[in-house]
Write an enzyme that holds these catalytic residues in place. Structure first.
Site, short mmCIF file in Angstrom:
data_model
loop_
_atom_site.label_atom_id
_atom_site.label_comp_id
_atom_site.label_asym_id
_atom_site.label_seq_id
_atom_site.Cartn_x
_atom_site.Cartn_y
_atom_site.Cartn_z
N GLU A 168 -11.55 -6.88 -0.30
CA GLU A 168 -12.67 -7.07 -0.14
C GLU A 168 -13.30 -8.07 0.94
O GLU A 168 -14.20 -8.03 1.51
CB GLU A 168 -13.56 -7.36 -1.60
CG GLU A 168 -13.42 -6.25 -2.65
CD GLU A 168 -14.00 -5.04 -2.10
OE1 GLU A 168 -15.03 -5.13 -1.37
OE2 GLU A 168 -13.51 -3.84 -2.39
N HIS A 171 -13.19 -6.58 4.32
CA HIS A 171 -14.63 -6.09 4.34
C HIS A 171 -15.61 -7.03 4.90
O HIS A 171 -16.36 -6.85 6.01
CB HIS A 171 -15.04 -5.19 3.32
CG HIS A 171 -14.55 -3.98 2.88
ND1 HIS A 171 -14.06 -3.11 3.94
CD2 HIS A 171 -14.09 -3.55 2.00
CE1 HIS A 171 -13.67 -2.05 3.19
NE2 HIS A 171 -13.67 -2.20 2.16
N GLU A 264 -11.69 1.80 4.90
CA GLU A 264 -10.83 1.37 3.78
C GLU A 264 -9.34 1.19 4.23
O GLU A 264 -8.88 0.54 3.57
CB GLU A 264 -11.21 2.53 2.67
CG GLU A 264 -12.29 2.69 2.24
CD GLU A 264 -12.82 1.53 1.32
OE1 GLU A 264 -11.90 0.79 1.09
OE2 GLU A 264 -14.11 1.27 1.13
#
Length: 355
Positions: A168, A171, A264
């Site tokens: 995360e 990202h 992803e």
């Protein structure tokens, strides 16, 4: 020795922005900006006489072309900023996220802070979703937040949790979380769930109808039309507003779908590199994916794909079998790559490291 090791780790986890990911990030952002430009152009075009009057009164020496260019640019930047803030608020409200304080979860904050230091980025705020369904996501903006569910913390061991949190953070570090958060705005307006107390069809038709009617006004047709004709056009714009909004959102949805395929994979690899344990992230994905099939059906309620798209895995946090779409049109963003393919790539990466 410790500082040297941290510097080496940072070098290993610098953002892996492949050429394709950069192109798709740029394409998605351009699609969002162009959709906003349509709205700004329609609105300013509808009030063009007033804008010209203001220019004549306030800055007659400024050429009209420059005046309009500056005005459109300022309005567009303001709209993008408001859109990002609104999209972030809507995303968090749809999942009932509660912002955690460090005193509530000191160990979790320490993990995120340690990983953020290695990734050379600022630690984000941390939010919690009270759900047994294990998942997590990140939202960008001026105050980025990493959101986890209670089920995620319960089901993962220390290495797996580190790997997921590192995913995360990747990202956020790559800025794709900000672009994806921004891209959820139009699809959220077109989903079946109420926002701000308005049902989907009314919200979508009002927003899309306002754009359509503003275009009609901008073209100057209403200047010579009768009040009855103007009323009919306004009513027709309201009826067709939902379709117009769907057409406007379609390029954003499509490009978000393409972006998700790459973001992803990139975040998986970056997160595995940051945590230093690709096998742990593969194990976490496998464990979380398997747990969805064993989750009681009443604990799963659809989030119409909008929030799901931001999550680590595309099952969101809750889904209710009793709630269906009822045959109504819904824009969906379910575009994660297959979890099995992500796991295979991570295990290949782990084998590369070992060899």
């Amino acid at each position: 020795m410790v500082l040297r090791g941290c510097r080496e780790k940072r070098a290993d986890v610098s953002p892996q922005r492949s050429t394709r990911l950069r192109r798709r990030l740029a394409a998605t952002l351009v699609a969002v900006v162009l959709a906003d430009l349509v709205f700004v152009g329609a609105l300013l075009g509808a009030i063009a006489p007033l804008v010209e009057t203001l220019r004549t009164a306030l800055a007659p020496a400024i050429p009209a072309t420059l005046w309009w260019l500056v005005l459109v640019s300022v309005a567009l930047l303001a709209l993008v900023a408001v859109q990002l803030r609104t999209a972030r608020t809507m995303t968090l409200s749809r999942t009932d996220v509660r912002r955690l304080s460090e005193s509530e979860a000191p160990a979790l904050f320490e993990r995120v802070r340690r990983l953020a230091t290695l990734a050379d980025c600022q630690p984000p705020a941390i939010g919690l979703v009270d759900s047994d369904v294990p998942n997590c996501f990140s939202v960008g903006g001026r105050d980025p937040m990493l959101v986890v569910s209670s089920g995620l913390r319960d089901q993962l061991n220390d290495d797996e949790l580190d790997a997921v949190l590192a995913h995360e953070l990747a990202h956020l570090r790559n800025r794709d979380a900000t672009v994806m958060t921004l891209a959820t705005f139009l699809p959220t307006l077109a989903t079946d769930r109420p926002v701000a107390g308005l049902p989907r069809w009314l919200r979508a038709n009002l927003f899309g109808g306002a754009i359509l009617f503003a275009f009609v006004v901008a073209l100057g047709w209403t200047q010579s039309a009768s009040p009855t004709a103007i009323g009919l056009v306004a009513a027709l714009s309201l009826v067709l507003g939902g379709i117009a909004l769907g057409v406007l959102a379609t390029p954003v949805v499509y490009l978000s779908h393409r972006l998700s395929q790459d973001r992803e994979f990139v975040a998986d690899r970056a997160g595995a590199t940051l945590s230093g344990k690709p096998e742990a992230l593969a194990s976490a994905l496998e464990k979380l994916d398997d747990s969805v099939g064993s989750t009681p059906q009443q604990d799963l309620r659809s989030l119409d794909g909008v929030v799901d798209e931001l999550c680590l895995l595309p099952h969101g946090f809750v889904r209710d079998a009793a709630e269906g779409d009822g045959g109504r049109f819904t824009i969906r963003l379910r575009s994660h790559p297959p979890t099995s393919e992500r796991i295979d790539r991570l295990r290949e990466f782990a084998a590369e490291i070992e060899s």
